[in-house]
Scaffold this motif. Structure first.
Motif, mmCIF file in Angstrom:
data_model
loop_
_atom_site.group_PDB
_atom_site.id
_atom_site.type_symbol
_atom_site.label_atom_id
_atom_site.label_comp_id
_atom_site.label_asym_id
_atom_site.label_seq_id
_atom_site.Cartn_x
_atom_site.Cartn_y
_atom_site.Cartn_z
ATOM 1 N N ILE A 113 36.987 0.945 -34.932
ATOM 2 C CA ILE A 113 36.832 0.788 -33.482
ATOM 3 C C ILE A 113 37.818 1.694 -32.746
ATOM 4 O O ILE A 113 37.465 2.394 -31.788
ATOM 5 N N ALA A 114 39.054 1.687 -33.201
ATOM 6 C CA ALA A 114 40.075 2.558 -32.600
ATOM 7 C C ALA A 114 39.704 4.022 -32.782
ATOM 8 O O ALA A 114 39.876 4.844 -31.863
ATOM 9 N N GLY A 115 39.178 4.376 -33.953
ATOM 10 C CA GLY A 115 38.788 5.759 -34.223
ATOM 11 C C GLY A 115 37.676 6.244 -33.317
ATOM 12 O O GLY A 115 37.693 7.379 -32.823
ATOM 13 N N LEU A 116 36.699 5.388 -33.078
ATOM 14 C CA LEU A 116 35.588 5.752 -32.192
ATOM 15 C C LEU A 116 36.083 6.000 -30.765
ATOM 16 O O LEU A 116 35.704 6.985 -30.119
ATOM 17 N N MET A 117 36.939 5.123 -30.275
ATOM 18 C CA MET A 117 37.426 5.269 -28.897
ATOM 19 C C MET A 117 38.380 6.454 -28.760
ATOM 20 O O MET A 117 38.365 7.153 -27.736
ATOM 21 N N LEU A 118 39.200 6.697 -29.771
ATOM 22 C CA LEU A 118 40.090 7.857 -29.734
ATOM 23 C C LEU A 118 39.300 9.157 -29.715
ATOM 24 O O LEU A 118 39.629 10.098 -28.984
ATOM 25 N N THR A 119 38.240 9.212 -30.524
ATOM 26 C CA THR A 119 37.388 10.404 -30.567
ATOM 27 C C THR A 119 36.763 10.659 -29.201
ATOM 28 O O THR A 119 36.729 11.796 -28.714
ATOM 29 N N ALA A 120 36.267 9.584 -28.589
ATOM 30 C CA ALA A 120 35.676 9.711 -27.254
ATOM 31 C C ALA A 120 36.724 10.093 -26.223
ATOM 32 O O ALA A 120 36.451 10.846 -25.286
ATOM 33 N N ARG A 121 37.938 9.610 -26.408
ATOM 34 C CA ARG A 121 39.018 9.889 -25.457
ATOM 35 C C ARG A 121 39.378 11.373 -25.431
ATOM 36 O O ARG A 121 39.586 11.959 -24.366
ATOM 37 N N VAL A 122 39.458 11.995 -26.611
ATOM 38 C CA VAL A 122 39.849 13.408 -26.690
ATOM 39 C C VAL A 122 38.636 14.334 -26.732
ATOM 40 O O VAL A 122 38.783 15.551 -26.817
ATOM 41 N N SER A 123 37.432 13.762 -26.693
ATOM 42 C CA SER A 123 36.162 14.517 -26.660
ATOM 43 C C SER A 123 35.979 15.411 -27.882
ATOM 44 O O SER A 123 35.385 16.482 -27.789
ATOM 45 N N ALA A 124 36.467 14.956 -29.028
ATOM 46 C CA ALA A 124 36.283 15.728 -30.260
ATOM 47 C C ALA A 124 36.657 14.879 -31.463
ATOM 48 O O ALA A 124 37.572 14.051 -31.388
ATOM 49 N N GLY A 125 35.928 15.107 -32.559
ATOM 50 C CA GLY A 125 36.304 14.494 -33.821
ATOM 51 C C GLY A 125 37.286 15.407 -34.528
ATOM 52 O O GLY A 125 36.979 16.571 -34.795
ATOM 53 N N GLN A 126 38.468 14.907 -34.832
ATOM 54 C CA GLN A 126 39.524 15.750 -35.403
ATOM 55 C C GLN A 126 40.008 15.182 -36.732
ATOM 56 O O GLN A 126 40.373 13.996 -36.805
ATOM 57 N N PRO A 127 40.031 16.003 -37.790
ATOM 58 C CA PRO A 127 40.500 15.519 -39.095
ATOM 59 C C PRO A 127 41.992 15.205 -39.125
ATOM 60 O O PRO A 127 42.471 14.548 -40.044
ATOM 61 N N SER A 128 42.713 15.654 -38.118
ATOM 62 C CA SER A 128 44.155 15.363 -38.038
ATOM 63 C C SER A 128 44.447 14.118 -37.202
ATOM 64 O O SER A 128 45.609 13.722 -37.045
ATOM 65 N N MET A 129 43.413 13.487 -36.680
ATOM 66 C CA MET A 129 43.592 12.336 -35.794
ATOM 67 C C MET A 129 44.178 11.144 -36.553
ATOM 68 O O MET A 129 43.927 10.946 -37.733
ATOM 69 N N GLY A 130 44.948 10.349 -35.861
ATOM 70 C CA GLY A 130 45.455 9.099 -36.431
ATOM 71 C C GLY A 130 46.706 9.228 -37.273
ATOM 72 O O GLY A 130 47.126 8.249 -37.891
ATOM 73 N N GLN A 131 47.302 10.417 -37.304
ATOM 74 C CA GLN A 131 48.513 10.572 -38.103
ATOM 75 C C GLN A 131 49.630 9.685 -37.561
ATOM 76 O O GLN A 131 49.886 9.652 -36.364
ATOM 77 N N MET A 132 50.287 8.955 -38.451
ATOM 78 C CA MET A 132 51.390 8.029 -38.151
ATOM 79 C C MET A 132 50.921 6.745 -37.469
ATOM 80 O O MET A 132 51.747 5.876 -37.162
ATOM 81 N N TYR A 133 49.605 6.592 -37.250
ATOM 82 C CA TYR A 133 49.123 5.375 -36.602
ATOM 83 C C TYR A 133 49.379 4.149 -37.459
ATOM 84 O O TYR A 133 49.623 3.059 -36.940
ATOM 85 N N GLU A 134 49.286 4.327 -38.787
ATOM 86 C CA GLU A 134 49.525 3.179 -39.660
ATOM 87 C C GLU A 134 50.958 2.667 -39.507
ATOM 88 O O GLU A 134 51.198 1.451 -39.510
ATOM 89 N N LEU A 135 51.908 3.582 -39.336
ATOM 90 C CA LEU A 135 53.300 3.167 -39.187
ATOM 91 C C LEU A 135 53.550 2.538 -37.816
ATOM 92 O O LEU A 135 54.307 1.569 -37.701
ATOM 93 N N ASP A 136 52.921 3.081 -36.780
ATOM 94 C CA ASP A 136 53.054 2.486 -35.452
ATOM 95 C C ASP A 136 52.428 1.090 -35.416
ATOM 96 O O ASP A 136 52.940 0.186 -34.747
ATOM 97 N N ALA A 137 51.308 0.927 -36.126
ATOM 98 C CA ALA A 137 50.648 -0.383 -36.185
ATOM 99 C C ALA A 137 51.527 -1.396 -36.911
ATOM 100 O O ALA A 137 51.667 -2.542 -36.476
ATOM 101 N N ILE A 138 52.125 -0.981 -38.012
ATOM 102 C CA ILE A 138 53.044 -1.860 -38.742
ATOM 103 C C ILE A 138 54.246 -2.203 -37.863
ATOM 104 O O ILE A 138 54.702 -3.352 -37.819
ATOM 105 N N ALA A 139 54.747 -1.196 -37.140
ATOM 106 C CA ALA A 139 55.885 -1.422 -36.238
ATOM 107 C C ALA A 139 55.539 -2.445 -35.167
ATOM 108 O O ALA A 139 56.335 -3.350 -34.869
ATOM 109 N N ALA A 140 54.344 -2.324 -34.574
ATOM 110 C CA ALA A 140 53.918 -3.269 -33.531
ATOM 111 C C ALA A 140 53.846 -4.687 -34.078
ATOM 112 O O ALA A 140 54.274 -5.638 -33.416
ATOM 113 N N ALA A 141 53.321 -4.820 -35.300
ATOM 114 C CA ALA A 141 53.215 -6.145 -35.919
ATOM 115 C C ALA A 141 54.591 -6.738 -36.196
ATOM 116 O O ALA A 141 54.847 -7.912 -35.886
#
Length: 335
Positions: free
Chosen positions: A244-272
């Motif tokens: 769900i996050a990936g779909l909205m991020l792609t729409a947000r930047v108007s492109a599908g990028q293979p580099s998208m989401g880098q470090m998101y796993e660590l930020d998500a763990i940090a938030a938790a």
């Protein structure tokens, strides 16, 4: 000496000590339960004093919109951590969902439901694989999700040939750029998924079993809980939220990028973790994680407004994560 002992043991003096102890216990309980909310409010007040631009409605809306993507991922990560697991694959799953969904989101080619359904299916499949390898293969979640992190990122690069995929339809772009009644669509999805995830974790058998597995997995098995099944479901749900996050991020930047989401796993763990989820398992809430994500958003935005270097921002964020883990460790020792 006896007179001093008599004074110290006088009922009035004993009563005062009990009252003081009672107040300390009440304050400790209050901070333990609502501390994360008080910290969040304190940060908002502090940033509003340090930067007059912070309390601007547009700025606040932008903070929540930016953090909504990480917040959605963090909800799934919270459930995984409650079971004493970990998910390192979230960012790579976002990238894979991004490039594949974008390739089906060109104007006039497919209905909007097609890229959405394909993206969600990829997230569900990745999460299911994570859960199955971890539960059925008896492989530590760290290793299982580390493998998925590497494989999913490689598949994203292979599928897109290492290039962004653009030219997205307006209907797809709405997922990241649209507004309903003046509220950005990502914020609406963030709140809806927060409510759904909270109800799942606090009001359903799924949630009760999640806490039971994290509290004592062996005891959960003895009680008849199908631990492997629920672990797979938990990781699958985490994969769905990453999609769900990936779909909205792609729409947000108007492109599908293979580099998208880098470090998101660590930020998500940090938030938790900042939101009170224990790395020892069995403890965590969705509202706490949402506040944890907002704290990260307020911190990043406030420091940007104060022109603080991004390097210092990373250092401060790391210090906050370590402090949160230390506090959790102290709570575990006291209990």
């Amino acid at each position: 000496m006896k007179s001093q002992e008599n004074v110290a043991n006088h009922p009035a003096m004993l009563g005062d000590r009990v009252k003081r102890a009672g107040w300390k216990e009440k304050l400790s309980h209050l901070f333990s339960r609502y501390g994360i909310f008080l910290i969040f409010i304190g940060m908002v007040v502090l940033m509003s004093f340090l930067s007059p631009a912070f309390l601007n409605v547009y700025n606040l809306m932008n903070v929540v919109r930016q953090i909504s993507f990480i917040g959605i991922v963090a909800m799934g990560v919270t459930m995984v951590i409650i079971t004493t697991g970990i998910d390192l694959s979230s960012g790579s799953v976002i990238a894979l969902v991004s490039v594949v969904a974008a390739s089906f989101a060109h104007p006039g080619e497919y209905p909007l439901i097609v890229p959405i359904a394909i993206g969600l299916a990829i997230g569900v499949l990745a999460g299911c694989i994570n859960g199955t390898i971890s539960a059925k293969g008896n492989i530590p979640p760290f290793i299982a999700t580390l493998g998925m992190m590497t494989a999913a990122r490689g598949l994203a690069l292979l599928y897109s040939d290492g290039r962004p995929i653009g030219n997205l339809s307006d209907s797809f772009s709405f997922l990241g750029r649209g507004e309903i009644l003046g509220i950005p669509f990502p914020i609406i999805v963030f709140l809806i998924m927060g409510i759904i995830s909270h109800l799942l974790l606090s009001k359903t058998k799924f949630g009760k079993y999640t806490y039971a597995i994290g509290g004592n997995e062996q005891a959960a098995r003895i009680c008849g809980i199908n631990v492997d099944r629920y672990k797979i479901l938990i990781y699958t749900y985490a994969g769905l939220l990453s999609a769900i996050a990936g779909l909205m991020l792609t729409a947000r930047v108007s492109a599908g990028q293979p580099s998208m989401g880098q470090m998101y796993e660590l930020d998500a763990i940090a938030a938790a973790v900042i939101g009170g989820t224990s790395l020892s398992g069995g403890i965590g809430t969705i509202p706490g994680t949402m506040i944890g994500a907002l704290i990260i958003g307020v911190l990043n935005n406030g420091l940007d407004l104060l022109n603080v270097s991004s390097y210092w921002q990373q250092i401060l964020k790391g210090a906050i994560i370590v402090a949160a883990v230390l506090l959790d460790s102290r709570k575990q020792k006291k209990s």
